[in-house]
Design an enzyme around this catalytic site. Structure first.
Site, PDB file in Angstrom:
ATOM      1  N   LYS A  22       0.793  -1.222   0.158  1.00 27.55           N
ATOM      2  CA  LYS A  22      -0.022  -0.026   0.023  1.00 27.55           C
ATOM      3  C   LYS A  22       0.940   1.254   0.082  1.00 27.55           C
ATOM      4  O   LYS A  22       1.749   1.536   0.792  1.00 27.55           O
ATOM      5  CB  LYS A  22      -0.965   0.100   1.064  1.00 27.55           C
ATOM      6  CG  LYS A  22      -2.176  -1.086   1.140  1.00 27.55           C
ATOM      7  CD  LYS A  22      -3.020  -1.092   2.272  1.00 27.55           C
ATOM      8  CE  LYS A  22      -3.914   0.268   2.558  1.00 27.55           C
ATOM      9  NZ  LYS A  22      -4.652  -0.039   3.870  1.00 27.55           N
TER      10      LYS A  22
HETATM   11  O1  G3P Z   1      -9.546   0.100   5.013  1.00 28.00           O
HETATM   12  C1  G3P Z   1      -9.077   1.320   5.607  1.00 28.00           C
HETATM   13  C2  G3P Z   1      -9.526   1.549   6.945  1.00 28.00           C
HETATM   14  O2  G3P Z   1      -8.747   0.784   7.457  1.00 28.00           O
HETATM   15  C3  G3P Z   1      -9.666   2.640   7.391  1.00 28.00           C
HETATM   16  O3  G3P Z   1     -10.952   2.619   8.115  1.00 28.00           O
HETATM   17  O4  G3P Z   1     -12.663   3.145   9.855  1.00 28.00           O
HETATM   18  O5  G3P Z   1     -10.152   3.837  10.005  1.00 28.00           O
HETATM   19  O6  G3P Z   1     -11.705   4.922   8.457  1.00 28.00           O
HETATM   20  P1  G3P Z   1     -11.448   3.677   9.064  1.00 28.00           P
END
Ligand code: G3P
Length: 216
Positions: free
Chosen positions: A83
Site C-alpha cells: 500500500k
Molecule cells: O481500509 C481502510 C480502513 O482501515 C480505514 O478505516 O474506519 O479507520 O476509516 P477507518
C-alpha cells in the site's frame, strides 16, 4: 465480489477464514500498531493464514524510501500487496515499483481524480475511504460509483477496493455498484450475517420440534 478483512488481528482473520469468506486482508499502520507485534513476524503469520492478497502499507513519505520499503515488503511473501499513500511521492514510487511487478494498492483515495492518476500509473488496487467521507458529510458511496464509471471507459486493470467500511449497508451498496472488493472490519462481517428474524425463526422451529408428539 471479493471480501478482504480490514484487520491485523490474527484471531479475527482465523475466524473469518473458517467461514470461507476471506479473499484477502488489508492492514494499515494504525491496525499494525494496535497489535503491538513485530511487523515481519505478524505479516508472515497473516500471509500463512490467508490464501490471497495481504496488503501492507509503507510508512516512508519520500519516493526513494517508499521504493525501498515496497521492495522489502513485497519480498516478505508472495501474497503481499504494497500500500502506497496517494501523495505525489507515492505516485512516483508507484510508477517505479509497478513496473518491477510489485502489486500496489494506492490508499487514502478521496476523489475520482486521485483514482484516475493511480490507475494510470499502474495501481493493481485503489482504496477509496468511504466512511471517512461520510464522516465529513460527503456521500462516500458516490465516490465509488464515479470511479467505477470512469474505469469502465478504459482498460486499466485496476480493481476498486471499498475501504473505511463502517456498516453492512456500505457493503451491499458496493456490491450493487459492482465494486470488485470490499474490505470489512470483522464486526461488519458479523453484522452482515445477522438478522433478528433469522434468530427468532430458528428458535421457534426448534421449540416446535422439541414439543412434537412422537408417533405411538
Ligand atoms: O481500509 C481502510 C480502513 O482501515 C480505514 O478505516 O474506519 O479507520 O476509516 P477507518
Amino acid at each position: 465480489m471479493k471480501f478482504f478483512l480490514d484487520t491485523a488481528n490474527t484471531e479475527e482473520i482465523r475466524r473469518g477464514v473458517e467461514l470461507g469468506l476471506v479473499d484477502g486482508v488489508t492492514t494499515n499502520p494504525s491496525l499494525i500498531a494496535k497489535e503491538g507485534r513485530d511487523l515481519e513476524e505478524l505479516a508472515l503469520e497473516i500471509c500463512e493464514l490467508v490464501d490471497g492478497p495481504v496488503n501492507l502499507e509503507v510508512v516512508s513519505t519520500d519516493a526513494v524510501d517508499m521504493i525501498h520499503e515496497a521492495r522489502y515488503l513485497a519480498g516478505l511473501h508472495k501474497n503481499v500487496y504494497v500500500k502506497l499513500p496517494m501523495i505525489r511521492e507515492g505516485l512516483k514510487a508507484l510508477h517505479v515499483v509497478a513496473q518491477e511487478g510489485i502489486s500496489v494498492n494506492v490508499t487514502l483515495i478521496f476523489s475520482p481524480g486521485q483514482a484516475l492518476l493511480a490507475a494510470k500509473n499502474g495501481a493493481a488496487i485503489v482504496s477509496p475511504f468511504i466512511g471517512r467521507l461520510d464522516d465529513i458529510s460527503q456521500e462516500g458511496m458516490g465516490l465509488i460509483s464515479e470511479i467505477l464509471l470512469m474505469y469502465e471507459n478504459y482498460d486499466f486493470g485496476t480493481e476498486v477496493l471499498v475501504a473505511s467500511v463502517r456498516n453492512p449497508v456500505h457493503v451491499v451498496e458496493a456490491a450493487k455498484m459492482g465494486a470488485e472488493i470490499a474490505t470489512l472490519p470483522a464486526k461488519v462481517l458479523e453484522q452482515l450475517m445477522k438478522h433478528p428474524l433469522t434468530d427468532i425463526g430458528l428458535e421457534k422451529f426448534l421449540a416446535d420440534w422439541n414439543k412434537r408428539k412422537t408417533p405411538a
